[in-house]
Design an enzyme around this catalytic site. Structure first.
Site, PDB file in Angstrom:
ATOM      1  N   GLY A   7      -9.298  14.123 -47.529  1.00  0.00           N
ATOM      2  CA  GLY A   7     -10.464  13.245 -47.549  1.00  0.00           C
ATOM      3  C   GLY A   7     -11.575  13.955 -46.800  1.00  0.00           C
ATOM      4  O   GLY A   7     -11.709  13.813 -45.589  1.00  0.00           O
ATOM      5  N   GLY A   9     -14.921  13.754 -46.852  1.00  0.00           N
ATOM      6  CA  GLY A   9     -16.238  13.128 -46.951  1.00  0.00           C
ATOM      7  C   GLY A   9     -17.020  13.445 -45.691  1.00  0.00           C
ATOM      8  O   GLY A   9     -17.047  14.606 -45.245  1.00  0.00           O
ATOM      9  N   ALA A  10     -17.627  12.428 -45.095  1.00  0.00           N
ATOM     10  CA  ALA A  10     -18.491  12.647 -43.940  1.00  0.00           C
ATOM     11  C   ALA A  10     -17.719  13.228 -42.753  1.00  0.00           C
ATOM     12  O   ALA A  10     -17.962  14.363 -42.323  1.00  0.00           O
ATOM     13  CB  ALA A  10     -19.145  11.319 -43.558  1.00  0.00           C
ATOM     14  N   GLY A  12     -14.433  14.032 -42.446  1.00  0.00           N
ATOM     15  CA  GLY A  12     -13.487  15.097 -42.800  1.00  0.00           C
ATOM     16  C   GLY A  12     -14.167  16.451 -42.906  1.00  0.00           C
ATOM     17  O   GLY A  12     -13.643  17.464 -42.429  1.00  0.00           O
ATOM     18  N   ASN A 103     -10.779   4.537 -38.561  1.00  0.00           N
ATOM     19  CA  ASN A 103     -11.042   3.247 -37.916  1.00  0.00           C
ATOM     20  C   ASN A 103     -10.103   2.219 -38.524  1.00  0.00           C
ATOM     21  O   ASN A 103      -9.614   2.390 -39.638  1.00  0.00           O
ATOM     22  CB  ASN A 103     -12.483   2.802 -38.192  1.00  0.00           C
ATOM     23  N   LYS A 185     -11.483   0.124 -29.958  1.00  0.00           N
ATOM     24  CA  LYS A 185     -12.462   0.583 -30.949  1.00  0.00           C
ATOM     25  C   LYS A 185     -12.585  -0.435 -32.093  1.00  0.00           C
ATOM     26  O   LYS A 185     -13.669  -0.665 -32.625  1.00  0.00           O
ATOM     27  CB  LYS A 185     -12.065   1.963 -31.490  1.00  0.00           C
ATOM     28  N   ASN A 189     -15.936  -2.257 -33.842  1.00  0.00           N
ATOM     29  CA  ASN A 189     -16.247  -2.337 -35.273  1.00  0.00           C
ATOM     30  C   ASN A 189     -16.190  -3.774 -35.793  1.00  0.00           C
ATOM     31  O   ASN A 189     -16.956  -4.144 -36.678  1.00  0.00           O
ATOM     32  CB  ASN A 189     -15.278  -1.454 -36.067  1.00  0.00           C
ATOM     33  N   ASN A 193     -20.232  -3.980 -36.258  1.00  0.00           N
ATOM     34  CA  ASN A 193     -20.322  -3.605 -37.674  1.00  0.00           C
ATOM     35  C   ASN A 193     -20.430  -4.826 -38.572  1.00  0.00           C
ATOM     36  O   ASN A 193     -21.312  -4.920 -39.422  1.00  0.00           O
ATOM     37  CB  ASN A 193     -19.061  -2.820 -38.090  1.00  0.00           C
ATOM     38  N   SER A 258     -21.883   1.497 -39.562  1.00  0.00           N
ATOM     39  CA  SER A 258     -21.436   1.996 -40.878  1.00  0.00           C
ATOM     40  C   SER A 258     -21.157   0.888 -41.891  1.00  0.00           C
ATOM     41  O   SER A 258     -21.386   1.078 -43.081  1.00  0.00           O
ATOM     42  CB  SER A 258     -20.208   2.882 -40.713  1.00  0.00           C
TER      43      SER A 258
HETATM   44  P1  NAD Z   1     -16.199   8.949 -46.444  1.00  0.00           P
HETATM   45  O1  NAD Z   1     -16.208   7.873 -47.491  1.00  0.00           O
HETATM   46  O2  NAD Z   1     -17.438   9.730 -46.213  1.00  0.00           O
HETATM   47  O3  NAD Z   1     -15.038   9.990 -46.780  1.00  0.00           O
HETATM   48  C1  NAD Z   1     -13.806   9.659 -47.361  1.00  0.00           C
HETATM   49  C2  NAD Z   1     -13.525  10.707 -48.427  1.00  0.00           C
HETATM   50  O4  NAD Z   1     -12.192  10.570 -48.870  1.00  0.00           O
HETATM   51  C3  NAD Z   1     -14.428  10.561 -49.653  1.00  0.00           C
HETATM   52  O5  NAD Z   1     -15.142  11.774 -49.855  1.00  0.00           O
HETATM   53  C4  NAD Z   1     -13.443  10.283 -50.793  1.00  0.00           C
HETATM   54  O6  NAD Z   1     -13.846  10.900 -52.015  1.00  0.00           O
HETATM   55  C5  NAD Z   1     -12.157  10.876 -50.251  1.00  0.00           C
HETATM   56  N1  NAD Z   1     -10.922  10.294 -50.800  1.00  0.00           N
HETATM   57  C6  NAD Z   1     -10.462   9.031 -50.646  1.00  0.00           C
HETATM   58  N2  NAD Z   1      -9.255   8.894 -51.270  1.00  0.00           N
HETATM   59  C7  NAD Z   1      -8.957  10.106 -51.815  1.00  0.00           C
HETATM   60  C8  NAD Z   1      -7.838  10.624 -52.574  1.00  0.00           C
HETATM   61  N3  NAD Z   1      -6.765   9.857 -52.887  1.00  0.00           N
HETATM   62  N4  NAD Z   1      -7.873  11.920 -52.960  1.00  0.00           N
HETATM   63  C9  NAD Z   1      -8.904  12.700 -52.640  1.00  0.00           C
HETATM   64  N5  NAD Z   1      -9.982  12.283 -51.922  1.00  0.00           N
HETATM   65  C10 NAD Z   1     -10.008  11.001 -51.519  1.00  0.00           C
HETATM   66  O7  NAD Z   1     -15.692   8.238 -45.097  1.00  0.00           O
HETATM   67  P2  NAD Z   1     -15.991   8.664 -43.577  1.00  0.00           P
HETATM   68  O8  NAD Z   1     -17.302   8.099 -43.168  1.00  0.00           O
HETATM   69  O9  NAD Z   1     -15.737  10.100 -43.408  1.00  0.00           O
HETATM   70  O10 NAD Z   1     -14.890   7.800 -42.819  1.00  0.00           O
HETATM   71  C11 NAD Z   1     -13.503   8.144 -42.820  1.00  0.00           C
HETATM   72  C12 NAD Z   1     -12.794   7.282 -41.783  1.00  0.00           C
HETATM   73  O11 NAD Z   1     -13.292   7.608 -40.485  1.00  0.00           O
HETATM   74  C13 NAD Z   1     -13.046   5.772 -41.927  1.00  0.00           C
HETATM   75  O12 NAD Z   1     -11.925   5.059 -41.493  1.00  0.00           O
HETATM   76  C14 NAD Z   1     -14.205   5.516 -40.982  1.00  0.00           C
HETATM   77  O13 NAD Z   1     -14.279   4.168 -40.528  1.00  0.00           O
HETATM   78  C15 NAD Z   1     -13.822   6.451 -39.846  1.00  0.00           C
HETATM   79  N6  NAD Z   1     -14.956   6.862 -39.003  1.00  0.00           N
HETATM   80  C16 NAD Z   1     -16.113   7.282 -39.583  1.00  0.00           C
HETATM   81  C17 NAD Z   1     -17.164   7.676 -38.766  1.00  0.00           C
HETATM   82  C18 NAD Z   1     -18.462   8.175 -39.366  1.00  0.00           C
HETATM   83  O14 NAD Z   1     -19.429   8.331 -38.607  1.00  0.00           O
HETATM   84  N7  NAD Z   1     -18.546   8.474 -40.661  1.00  0.00           N
HETATM   85  C19 NAD Z   1     -17.015   7.633 -37.361  1.00  0.00           C
HETATM   86  C20 NAD Z   1     -15.789   7.224 -36.818  1.00  0.00           C
HETATM   87  C21 NAD Z   1     -14.762   6.838 -37.656  1.00  0.00           C
END
Ligand code: NAD
Length: 310
Positions: A7, A9-10, A12, A103, A185, A189, A193, A258
């Protein structure tokens, strides 16, 4: 060490980038086609605490990676955790360690369906991140990343992962009680949130409402009952409400949390793993969580009004 980010995304992408910069062998995994293509063609374009960089990194779908990993960081949203675990089963060997910093509540139970406790490491992170476009992200903060082994015999392994995080500039910290950190935490949220999303208010506006104290006490009290019943965690309601009020006073008033951004961008929220989880836990123990139930219902209603699929 072979590391996969399940995963990317942001958050990761940010973790993957920091580990890659430290010389680890990192593969980014995601299923979003445009993001994968952009990273493979142009590199990951990332801004970390205001400093821009482009990193040549490999990104692919989970099914395309074939070898077992030494370490996997999971960074899906809460509702994507189980399907991700299905998708990465082939990467998990006898000694593959899996770190979960999502989270929300209840993730350890989901991980236990796929992994032995000796390979599960739960934690929390205070880093924040956002995806600006496919392949373009920002990552900010100063940590910490707290984590702990699920199996009491795996302290050494947890401390080794903490060391890798420290070397990578991610400010790893070994936690003696990650359940407490996770619940604390979740309180943040489950209040800021959810209320910001329902009221369409930034934190300054939210904390200026005449009912903020009553709302915070009602929600945090239900979280603290659930924490005690589910994980024998003692939360100090007064301390948490004081912390929440202090955080907002410390200059983050203009921030929209978020869940507000999820609603604004027509994405499903993690409410079922926050206030919704508290409702379920109290229900299982014959108790009611009226406030968290109302908040969960309102967020789902908002998703429905906006046509957001869950
Ligand atoms: P995000 O949506 O940006 O990233 C998640 C990624 O996972 C997406 O790119 C999605 O395409 C991918 N994904 C999901 N299922 C998949 C699968 N089966 N196969 C392949 N890819 C898959 O989310 P994020 O903002 O990075 O948040 C991730 C976690 O971290 C959440 O629980 C969020 O609450 C927590 N979090 C986020 C932040 C933040 O600032 N973004 C801060 C603290 C905690």
């Amino acid at each position: 060490m072979k590391i996969a980010i399940a995963g990317s995304g942001a958050l990761g992408s940010g973790f993957g980038y920091q580990l890659h910069k430290n010389g680890e062998d990192v593969t980014l995994l995601d299923y979003w086609e445009e993001h994968i293509q952009a990273v493979n063609e142009k590199g990951l374009q990332i801004t970390v605490n205001g400093i821009e960089d482009t990193a040549k990194m490999e990104m692919m779908k989970p099914a395309e990676l074939e070898e077992e990993m030494d370490l996997i960081f999971i960074f899906t949203k809460s509702m994507g955790l189980e399907s991700m675990l299905e998708d990465i089963k082939h990467l998990i060997g006898e000694n593959t360690k899996v770190v979960c910093l999502l989270n929300g509540l209840g993730h350890a139970r989901t991980l236990e369906k796929y992994l032995e406790p000796k390979n599960i490491f739960m934690g929390t992170t205070m880093w924040t991140a956002g995806l600006d476009a496919p392949g373009v992200t920002h990552f900010q903060g100063e940590g910490p990343v707290e984590l702990q082994n699920s199996d009491p015999n795996e302290v050494k392994a947890a401390k080794e992962i903490v060391e890798v995080l420290q070397e990578s500039g991610l400010y790893g910290v070994y936690s003696e009680n990650v359940d407490y950190t996770t619940w604390r935490k979740a309180c943040v949220n489950g209040t800021m949130n959810a209320l910001s999303a329902i009221l369409d208010a930034n934190l300054a506006e939210l904390f200026e409402t005449s009912t903020i104290n009553s709302m915070l006490y009602s929600i945090v009290t239900e979280f603290s009952l659930a924490a005690k019943l589910e994980d024998d965690v003692d939360l100090d309601v007064d301390e948490i409400v004081g912390y929440l009020t202090g955080v907002t006073a410390a200059n983050i008033g203009a921030h929209y949390p978020s869940m507000h951004q999820d609603i604004a961008n027509r994405r499903p929220t993690e409410i079922d793993f926050l206030n919704g989880a508290v409702v379920e836990i109290l229900h299982e123990h014959g108790e009611e969580a009226k406030y968290c139930q109302a908040i969960t219902d309102l967020i789902h209603a908002k998703e429905d009004v906006l046509g957001i699929e869950r």
